[in-house]
Design a protein around this motif. Structure first.
Motif, PDB file in Angstrom:
ATOM      1  N   SER A  33       2.556  -3.643  -7.433  1.00  0.00           N
ATOM      2  CA  SER A  33       1.989  -3.428  -6.114  1.00  0.00           C
ATOM      3  C   SER A  33       0.943  -3.706  -5.682  1.00  0.00           C
ATOM      4  CB  SER A  33       2.758  -2.175  -5.516  1.00  0.00           C
ATOM      5  OG  SER A  33       2.220  -1.042  -5.963  1.00  0.00           O
ATOM      6  N   ALA A  34      -0.140  -3.190  -6.758  1.00  0.00           N
ATOM      7  CA  ALA A  34      -1.460  -3.378  -6.377  1.00  0.00           C
ATOM      8  C   ALA A  34      -2.004  -4.854  -6.653  1.00  0.00           C
ATOM      9  CB  ALA A  34      -2.351  -2.635  -7.317  1.00  0.00           C
ATOM     10  N   HIS A  93       3.676   0.566  -9.495  1.00  0.00           N
ATOM     11  CA  HIS A  93       2.037   0.676  -9.055  1.00  0.00           C
ATOM     12  C   HIS A  93       1.211  -0.273  -9.437  1.00  0.00           C
ATOM     13  CE1 HIS A  93      -0.637   3.768  -7.587  1.00  0.00           C
ATOM     14  NE2 HIS A  93      -1.686   3.436  -8.720  1.00  0.00           N
ATOM     15  N   TYR A  94       1.430  -0.758 -10.489  1.00  0.00           N
ATOM     16  CA  TYR A  94       0.310  -2.147 -10.936  1.00  0.00           C
ATOM     17  C   TYR A  94       0.905  -3.284 -10.148  1.00  0.00           C
ATOM     18  CZ  TYR A  94      -1.696  -5.923 -13.355  1.00  0.00           C
ATOM     19  OH  TYR A  94      -2.223  -6.921 -13.614  1.00  0.00           O
ATOM     20  N   GLY A  99      -8.862   1.908 -10.461  1.00  0.00           N
ATOM     21  CA  GLY A  99      -7.477   2.215 -11.150  1.00  0.00           C
ATOM     22  C   GLY A  99      -7.411   1.516 -12.569  1.00  0.00           C
ATOM     23  N   THR A 155      -9.996  -2.196  -1.108  1.00  0.00           N
ATOM     24  CA  THR A 155      -8.687  -2.561  -1.960  1.00  0.00           C
ATOM     25  C   THR A 155      -9.365  -2.947  -3.123  1.00  0.00           C
ATOM     26  OG1 THR A 155      -7.338  -3.372   0.029  1.00  0.00           O
ATOM     27  CG2 THR A 155      -6.990  -4.163  -2.169  1.00  0.00           C
ATOM     28  N   ARG A 194       4.659   3.341 -13.171  1.00  0.00           N
ATOM     29  CA  ARG A 194       3.499   2.668 -13.422  1.00  0.00           C
ATOM     30  C   ARG A 194       3.582   1.260 -13.136  1.00  0.00           C
ATOM     31  NH1 ARG A 194       0.861   1.956 -18.270  1.00  0.00           N
ATOM     32  NH2 ARG A 194      -0.988   1.817 -16.931  1.00  0.00           N
ATOM     33  N   LEU A 203       0.836  -1.259  -0.184  1.00  0.00           N
ATOM     34  CA  LEU A 203       0.085  -0.048   0.181  1.00  0.00           C
ATOM     35  C   LEU A 203       0.875   1.147  -0.179  1.00  0.00           C
ATOM     36  CD1 LEU A 203      -2.902   1.621   0.269  1.00  0.00           C
ATOM     37  CD2 LEU A 203      -2.534   0.948   2.846  1.00  0.00           C
ATOM     38  N   THR A 232       4.035   5.882  -5.456  1.00  0.00           N
ATOM     39  CA  THR A 232       4.073   5.956  -7.030  1.00  0.00           C
ATOM     40  C   THR A 232       2.588   6.621  -7.521  1.00  0.00           C
ATOM     41  OG1 THR A 232       3.233   3.414  -7.010  1.00  0.00           O
ATOM     42  CG2 THR A 232       5.620   3.665  -7.175  1.00  0.00           C
ATOM     43  N   GLY A 233       1.807   6.468  -6.688  1.00  0.00           N
ATOM     44  CA  GLY A 233       0.487   7.212  -7.261  1.00  0.00           C
ATOM     45  C   GLY A 233       0.559   8.553  -7.202  1.00  0.00           C
ATOM     46  N   GLN A 241       2.320   1.981  -3.361  1.00  0.00           N
ATOM     47  CA  GLN A 241       1.208   2.526  -4.357  1.00  0.00           C
ATOM     48  C   GLN A 241       1.074   4.031  -3.782  1.00  0.00           C
ATOM     49  OE1 GLN A 241      -2.382  -0.099  -5.224  1.00  0.00           O
ATOM     50  NE2 GLN A 241      -1.670  -1.274  -3.489  1.00  0.00           N
TER      51      GLN A 241
END
Length: 493
Positions: free
Chosen positions: A96-97, A93-94, A142, A135, A90, A51, A57-58, A54
């Protein structure tokens, strides 16, 4: 060193961390966590670490991303190919999601199998269910922000589900889309949801969750033959903590090692595999489109494909609600008794069946065709007997019907696609105003065509559809509530 100590003393004098944070870091945990079984307790910390990745990076991505229909796709392309390290941000971010969703499911499974949701930690579990929902909400919003073909159709299906809510469904759809069709207002609302609303709720729940973890203590590893008894549990747990170990450093170092490995894996995936999408430009007229949700929603996608149309309302509205209430009810149905998985075969069976079902449906959702034979009717002409009776405007509508690939989903006199209903008699089922709304706004699994047609094309198409009725029947004056609309949410396997 003296300068560092002076700065620390200055901060300590004002923040009094030794009296607030230090006791939390040193709070006792069961001594068994220092043994190998302690590695089963690292999944929550890994979820929190993903989290944090994210969030960082977000923030970087939000500086470049443009939440408008005209610029969203281009801004992601810019991040992928032009912005320094944009592709890496990116990617992290992806992935880690993805890691957060995986670890959250693993963590909840571990808590369930070890009976850690039982008395007195029922509320901790319930807050965890709320964190799971937030989540998944972040994951879906996203995906929408990528604004590619998968995103466009994903929103179409989501609003189709929302539109089925009794009485207030249309108002919910209008609120989600920010208007009559998917566009800049839609992206703006999902951007706000993804960046502000859902994270705000998630952080509030996370604060409560961590408070409860510290206040109620970490559940000790279960032992067969030692059931939870409300009358004696507190006394037994306090006695257990008398021989416990401080969370820092004895238990925290395992979390640190696991989190470091998780970060390395995420960064490696971001570097080797790269970011997710964007895919094809969102355009419902693309006959080669095979939109699919991200992997965590593939089982739902597959269930919709495997189920008959009569089950769609239940799948979209009833099943998620039942699932959430079932999770919330777990600590009240089995809040005491045995905690060890060795003495709870039903619990083990539930987890195994759930994961196997999830994997099978996920595989089917990833490999099955989105719609049957989408190209089969691309060149099939409108039946000659229909064309012979059309006026010039209606003929133009027939051309629009063909050029916009409506034939791939809808049949005429039984010839055409079967994703939507046969339109041979749609003229007696829907009046022109209802047809315009359906074409412009979409509905069911039919996307909104407001951005793919001008007003003249819509008018011609509707004139053609009004003509589609049996001989001797007058055009529909009002749409009938008892007949099937222009496009239903049928998804055939």
């Amino acid at each position: 060193m003296n300068t560092i100590k002076q700065v620390w003393d200055w901060l300590e004098h004002r923040l009094e961390l030794r009296d607030s944070l230090w006791p939390v870091m040193r709070h006792p945990v069961p001594a068994a966590l220092a043994k190998p079984v302690g590695w089963w307790y690292v999944f929550g910390s890994m979820t929190l670490t993903f989290l944090m990745l994210q969030i960082v990076t977000g923030i970087c991505l939000a500086m470049v991303y443009q939440p408008t229909a005209a610029d969203a796709y281009a801004s992601l392309e810019y991040l992928n190919y032009e912005a320094p390290f944009g592709w890496l941000m990116r990617g992290i971010h992806y992935w880690s999601a993805t890691g957060m969703v995986v670890m959250l499911f693993v963590h909840m499974s571990q808590v369930f199998l070890m009976g850690a949701y039982k008395y007195p930690r029922e509320l901790t579990w319930m807050v965890g269910v709320g964190l799971l929902l937030m989540t998944l909400g972040l994951a879906f919003s996203g995906q929408v922000l990528r604004y590619d073909g998968d995103s466009y159709w994903g929103v179409s299906v989501a609003v189709a589900a929302a539109g089925r809510v009794p009485w207030i469904g249309p108002s919910i759809v209008h609120f989600i889309l920010g208007g009559e069709y998917i566009g800049s207002e839609t992206l703006s609302r999902f951007f706000t949801l993804h960046v502000f609303i859902l994270p705000g709720i998630l952080f509030a729940l996370l604060a409560v969750h961590l408070y409860l973890v510290v206040k109620r203590g970490i559940s000790e590893p279960p032992t067969p033959g030692e059931p939870v008894d409300k009358a004696t549990y507190h006394q037994q747990y306090e006695k257990l903590l008398e021989k416990g170990i401080p969370f820092f450093p004895h238990a925290l170092y395992r979390d640190g090692v696991a989190c470091a490995i998780g970060v390395l894996v995420v960064v490696a995936l971001a570097v080797i595999v790269g970011p997710k999408g964007p895919g094809e430009i969102p355009d419902p007229t693309l006959i080669h489109a095979e939109p699919r949700p991200d992997w965590y929603f593939l089982p739902v996608f597959a269930m919709a494909a495997l189920s008959p149309p009569s089950m769609e309302a239940f799948l979209m509205l009833g099943l998620p609600v039942i699932g959430v209430f079932a999770l919330l009810a777990v600590p009240f149905v089995a809040g005491t008794g045995e905690r060890s998985a060795r003495r709870r075969p039903v619990a083990v069976l539930v987890v195994l069946v759930s994961f196997v079902t999830f994997m099978i449906l996920g595989w089917y959702g990833a490999t099955s065709p989105w719609s049957p034979e989408m190209q089969a009717w691309s060149n099939a002409p409108v039946p000659q007997n229909i064309v012979a009776e059309l006026s010039p405007v209606e003929l133009q509508g027939a051309i629009v019907f063909q050029n916009k690939c409506c034939r791939n989903c809808h049949a005429l006199e039984g010839s055409g696609g079967h994703r939507g209903p046969d339109l041979t008699d749609v003229g007696i089922r829907m009046n022109p105003d209802a047809m315009v709304r359906q074409v412009v706004q979409g509905g069911g699994n039919m996307p909104a065509y407001a951005q793919q047609m001008n007003s003249a094309e819509v008018a011609a198409l509707v004139a053609f559809l009004v003509k589609m009725r049996p001989e001797g029947f007058a055009p529909a004056a009002v749409p009938s509530a008892s007949v099937e609309p222009l496009a239903t949410a049928q998804v055939a396997p």
